[in-house]
Design a protein around this motif. Structure first.
Motif, PDB file in Angstrom:
ATOM      1  N   TYR A 384       0.837  -1.209   0.000  1.00 29.83           N
ATOM      2  CA  TYR A 384       0.000   0.000   0.000  1.00 29.83           C
ATOM      3  C   TYR A 384       0.864   1.248   0.000  1.00 29.83           C
ATOM      4  O   TYR A 384       0.589   2.213  -0.732  1.00 29.83           O
ATOM      5  CB  TYR A 384      -0.907  -0.015   1.240  1.00 29.83           C
ATOM      6  CG  TYR A 384      -1.547   1.318   1.573  1.00 29.83           C
ATOM      7  CD1 TYR A 384      -2.838   1.631   1.158  1.00 29.83           C
ATOM      8  CD2 TYR A 384      -0.860   2.272   2.337  1.00 29.83           C
ATOM      9  CE1 TYR A 384      -3.413   2.859   1.469  1.00 29.83           C
ATOM     10  CE2 TYR A 384      -1.432   3.495   2.649  1.00 29.83           C
ATOM     11  CZ  TYR A 384      -2.697   3.776   2.211  1.00 29.83           C
ATOM     12  OH  TYR A 384      -3.261   4.997   2.522  1.00 29.83           O
ATOM     13  N   TYR A 385       1.923   1.243   0.820  1.00 26.80           N
ATOM     14  CA  TYR A 385       2.743   2.440   0.986  1.00 26.80           C
ATOM     15  C   TYR A 385       3.559   2.733  -0.268  1.00 26.80           C
ATOM     16  O   TYR A 385       3.792   3.895  -0.610  1.00 26.80           O
ATOM     17  CB  TYR A 385       3.627   2.296   2.230  1.00 26.80           C
ATOM     18  CG  TYR A 385       2.777   2.188   3.479  1.00 26.80           C
ATOM     19  CD1 TYR A 385       2.299   3.326   4.113  1.00 26.80           C
ATOM     20  CD2 TYR A 385       2.413   0.947   4.001  1.00 26.80           C
ATOM     21  CE1 TYR A 385       1.493   3.237   5.236  1.00 26.80           C
ATOM     22  CE2 TYR A 385       1.595   0.846   5.120  1.00 26.80           C
ATOM     23  CZ  TYR A 385       1.132   1.989   5.733  1.00 26.80           C
ATOM     24  OH  TYR A 385       0.310   1.907   6.826  1.00 26.80           O
ATOM     25  N   THR A 386       3.980   1.674  -0.955  1.00 21.73           N
ATOM     26  CA  THR A 386       4.663   1.875  -2.240  1.00 21.73           C
ATOM     27  C   THR A 386       3.716   2.516  -3.238  1.00 21.73           C
ATOM     28  O   THR A 386       4.056   3.508  -3.897  1.00 21.73           O
ATOM     29  CB  THR A 386       5.160   0.527  -2.801  1.00 21.73           C
ATOM     30  OG1 THR A 386       5.890  -0.174  -1.797  1.00 21.73           O
ATOM     31  CG2 THR A 386       6.043   0.744  -4.022  1.00 21.73           C
ATOM     32  N   PHE A 406      11.709   1.961   3.025  1.00 19.73           N
ATOM     33  CA  PHE A 406      12.322   1.049   2.068  1.00 19.73           C
ATOM     34  C   PHE A 406      11.306   0.482   1.078  1.00 19.73           C
ATOM     35  O   PHE A 406      11.692  -0.164   0.104  1.00 19.73           O
ATOM     36  CB  PHE A 406      13.055  -0.074   2.798  1.00 19.73           C
ATOM     37  CG  PHE A 406      14.340   0.384   3.411  1.00 19.73           C
ATOM     38  CD1 PHE A 406      15.476   0.562   2.641  1.00 19.73           C
ATOM     39  CD2 PHE A 406      14.421   0.676   4.765  1.00 19.73           C
ATOM     40  CE1 PHE A 406      16.659   1.012   3.195  1.00 19.73           C
ATOM     41  CE2 PHE A 406      15.603   1.137   5.333  1.00 19.73           C
ATOM     42  CZ  PHE A 406      16.719   1.305   4.548  1.00 19.73           C
ATOM     43  N   ARG A 407      10.035   0.738   1.321  1.00 19.77           N
ATOM     44  CA  ARG A 407       9.009   0.365   0.344  1.00 19.77           C
ATOM     45  C   ARG A 407       9.081   1.242  -0.908  1.00 19.77           C
ATOM     46  O   ARG A 407       8.569   0.865  -1.956  1.00 19.77           O
ATOM     47  CB  ARG A 407       7.631   0.465   0.976  1.00 19.77           C
ATOM     48  CG  ARG A 407       7.368  -0.543   2.083  1.00 19.77           C
ATOM     49  CD  ARG A 407       7.018  -1.895   1.522  1.00 19.77           C
ATOM     50  NE  ARG A 407       6.968  -2.913   2.572  1.00 19.77           N
ATOM     51  CZ  ARG A 407       6.559  -4.160   2.377  1.00 19.77           C
ATOM     52  NH1 ARG A 407       6.153  -4.531   1.176  1.00 19.77           N
ATOM     53  NH2 ARG A 407       6.564  -5.042   3.356  1.00 19.77           N
ATOM     54  N   PHE A 408       9.686   2.432  -0.780  1.00 18.56           N
ATOM     55  CA  PHE A 408       9.623   3.359  -1.917  1.00 18.56           C
ATOM     56  C   PHE A 408      10.821   4.289  -2.042  1.00 18.56           C
ATOM     57  O   PHE A 408      10.880   5.100  -2.961  1.00 18.56           O
ATOM     58  CB  PHE A 408       8.345   4.216  -1.820  1.00 18.56           C
ATOM     59  CG  PHE A 408       8.160   4.887  -0.488  1.00 18.56           C
ATOM     60  CD1 PHE A 408       8.833   6.047  -0.168  1.00 18.56           C
ATOM     61  CD2 PHE A 408       7.295   4.347   0.454  1.00 18.56           C
ATOM     62  CE1 PHE A 408       8.672   6.663   1.063  1.00 18.56           C
ATOM     63  CE2 PHE A 408       7.124   4.949   1.697  1.00 18.56           C
ATOM     64  CZ  PHE A 408       7.808   6.112   2.003  1.00 18.56           C
ATOM     65  N   ASN A 409      11.812   4.215  -1.147  1.00 18.58           N
ATOM     66  CA  ASN A 409      12.855   5.251  -1.161  1.00 18.58           C
ATOM     67  C   ASN A 409      13.882   5.106  -2.273  1.00 18.58           C
ATOM     68  O   ASN A 409      14.747   5.963  -2.436  1.00 18.58           O
ATOM     69  CB  ASN A 409      13.567   5.337   0.200  1.00 18.58           C
ATOM     70  CG  ASN A 409      14.349   4.091   0.552  1.00 18.58           C
ATOM     71  OD1 ASN A 409      14.106   3.015   0.022  1.00 18.58           O
ATOM     72  ND2 ASN A 409      15.280   4.232   1.483  1.00 18.58           N
ATOM     73  N   THR A 509      -7.412   1.999   0.624  1.00 17.18           N
ATOM     74  CA  THR A 509      -6.603   1.786  -0.579  1.00 17.18           C
ATOM     75  C   THR A 509      -5.920   3.106  -0.903  1.00 17.18           C
ATOM     76  O   THR A 509      -6.415   4.176  -0.520  1.00 17.18           O
ATOM     77  CB  THR A 509      -7.457   1.355  -1.784  1.00 17.18           C
ATOM     78  OG1 THR A 509      -8.312   2.445  -2.172  1.00 17.18           O
ATOM     79  CG2 THR A 509      -8.298   0.126  -1.449  1.00 17.18           C
ATOM     80  N   PRO A 510      -4.784   3.061  -1.612  1.00 15.30           N
ATOM     81  CA  PRO A 510      -4.130   4.322  -1.971  1.00 15.30           C
ATOM     82  C   PRO A 510      -5.058   5.267  -2.722  1.00 15.30           C
ATOM     83  O   PRO A 510      -5.077   6.471  -2.470  1.00 15.30           O
ATOM     84  CB  PRO A 510      -2.954   3.862  -2.842  1.00 15.30           C
ATOM     85  CG  PRO A 510      -2.666   2.477  -2.400  1.00 15.30           C
ATOM     86  CD  PRO A 510      -3.995   1.889  -2.044  1.00 15.30           C
TER      87      PRO A 510
END
Length: 519
Positions: A384-386, A406-409, A509-510
């Motif tokens: 979800y966070y990505t 670390f999901r998106f950095n 949800t995003p």
């Protein structure tokens, strides 16, 4: 030996509690030993309030609480030894034991008592790190005595809530104290780009949160032909000038803590665990795991400090030389394929360009600021966070901290006004930086924090996330979105109170959450 009961982390079994073995890998013997240790700390705290504190009692209470944080100490013998030290200190002061309930009784009272206990466990981690660097605060230390003692007392729901808000403010001071300790010792972080790629030759991976341990290791490995790589929450260490100056601090290995059993499987190097985030090591690499401080695992080499606070890392260094590292340079990436990370956007760095941020908000170049951060974990749904970050509009900024990043950095999300759209503010304790920046922006615009174009979308896993959440609530921050699941230790009634008073809500949800936030 009675069966365990533990519901202090996000991945707790069935969303209710672990009763035979922890999802984290903690067995029933260790769980019961941790509960016994907690009761001894309550007894020592009550004695300290009645007859006066001692420096040793102060240290034992902080380290004892830290040792019970998820993924810190899996060694029942080490926990029992710590319990015996605390018991001896309590008996030396003339105190009586405590054998009251921890997780039994009225559902709402257990919920509130547990929330306070888990919050104090998180704060103890920060207080421990600050103390190592010579920073203590009597208000913070004294509150451990008060909070532990209150666990043994009867309170109404309103009184418990009052205690939680009081604790949240004290924890904010503790995070400020740790910020003072880290920046005082190693300078103010500044933005830096960190590679995922690993150079050939011997190396050591350092994980956890303790910057002092990293500093000691850097000193002992300089000019030895051994490179040092950070892992997990140690990534922000690269941004501190007094650590960044070491040329053999080369880069970052791997992603978040929950991937270590896969990422360490064939690692030709030892790993030093300085704090929590330890998972039971697999046979393929358990001979390469070294622990220190309150971290422990049966069979792992534990590096102790001497009476002057020094540590001898020679066994670790010898292991690195023996294993030899990779024979050739190795290209590695994050989960989204990027091979470069940027970190170092702590409060000093962000506030130094605050005028640019303010002007961008006023001009409409920045229409919204998201704080997307917190603890990562293994439960499905954390992508979800990505997806949330990927879907944030180009006229928004994403602040992040802790290992959830670390999901998106490793995503290149572009820039706004010369600033990257994704700005890593540091470790979980650097939520202090985020709040400091938010307060400065609110002051600049003459509004409250909740009136800013700012939304908090947080992930939680262990007890440091609990104390940070309580600090945010105590500071009056509202409408936080929390996931991937809500804490099992929050009863429906307590959760409803938090929703009514602070607007806490679960993530959905995003797409739905972004629509609700942006309108």
């Amino acid at each position: 030996m009675s069966n365990m009961f533990c519901f202090q982390c996000e991945q707790t079994s069935g969303g209710n509690g672990c009763r035979n073995v922890g999802v984290c890998g903690k067995d029933a013997v260790t769980a019961v030993a941790q509960d016994d240790l907690t009761r001894e700390m309550i007894a020592l705290a009550r004695m300290g309030l009645a007859n006066g504190r001692t420096k040793r009692a102060d240290e034992l209470i902080v380290d004892g609480l830290f040792a019970t944080v998820t993924n810190v100490n899996f060694d029942p013998q080490a926990i029992s030894c710590l319990k015996d030290e605390i018991k001896a200190e309590r008996e030396g002061l003339g105190g009586q034991p405590f054998d009251g309930p921890l997780f039994e009784g009225d559902t709402d009272i257990v919920s509130l008592r547990s929330t306070l206990l888990f919050g104090m466990r998180g704060m103890a981690a920060y207080a421990h790190h600050a103390r190592i660097l010579g920073k203590v605060d009597d208000e913070v230390t004294g509150w451990f005595y008060k909070g532990l003692s209150e666990l043994a007392n009867e309170h109404s729901i309103d009184e418990w809530l009052g205690l939680l808000m009081e604790f949240g403010k004290v924890n904010f001071r503790c995070m400020e104290l740790l910020d003072e300790a880290n920046t005082g010792a190693y300078g103010n972080p500044s933005p830096v780009r960190v590679t995922y790629n690993i150079e050939k030759g011997p190396f050591i991976v350092v994980t956890g949160h303790d910057l002092h341990d990293l500093y000691l290791l850097l000193e002992q490995t300089k000019d030895k032909g051994i490179n040092i790589y950070t892992h997990g929450e140690m990534l922000p260490a690269h941004a501190y000038p007094e650590l960044h100056k070491y040329p053999h601090l080369k880069g970052h290995f791997g992603t978040a803590w929950q991937n270590q059993q896969k990422e360490f499987k064939d690692l030709p190097a030892p790993v030093l665990f300085t704090t929590n985030c330890l998972m039971p090591p697999k046979d393929s690499y358990k001979d390469r795991v070294f622990t220190t401080s309150v971290v422990a695992y049966p069979g792992a080499v534990h590096i102790i400090e001497d009476e002057n606070g020094n540590k001898d890392f020679s066994q670790l260094i010898d292991k690195a030389i023996e294993l030899g590292g990779y024979p050739e340079d190795k290209k590695m990436t994050g989960i989204n394929g990027g091979d470069v990370l940027t970190t170092g956007f702590a409060h000093d760095a962000v506030l130094s360009v605050a005028d640019k941020v303010i002007d961008a908000v006023k001009s409409g170049a920045i229409k919204h600021i998201f704080l997307v951060g917190g603890c990562d974990g293994a439960r499905p749904g954390r992508n979800y966070y990505t997806e949330f970050v990927k879907q944030t509009p180009q006229d928004s900024v994403v602040l992040t901290l802790a290992c959830g990043k670390f999901r998106f950095n490793d995503i290149d999300a572009g820039e706004i006004g010369g600033l990257p759209r994704i700005m890593d503010m540091g470790q979980c304790n650097d939520a202090y930086s985020a709040v400091k920046v938010a307060l400065a922006l609110a002051d600049a615009f003459g509004v409250g924090v909740n009136d800013l174009p700012l939304s908090l979308v947080l992930s939680w896993y262990e007890q440091k996330a609990v104390c940070i959440l309580l600090s945010l609530l105590a500071l009056g921050v509202k409408n936080i979105r929390l996931g991937p699941t809500l804490p099992a230790f929050l009863s429906p009634n307590v959760l409803q109170v938090l929703a009514d008073n602070f607007g806490i809500k679960p993530i959905t949800t995003p797409e739905e959450d972004l629509k609700a936030i942006l309108g």
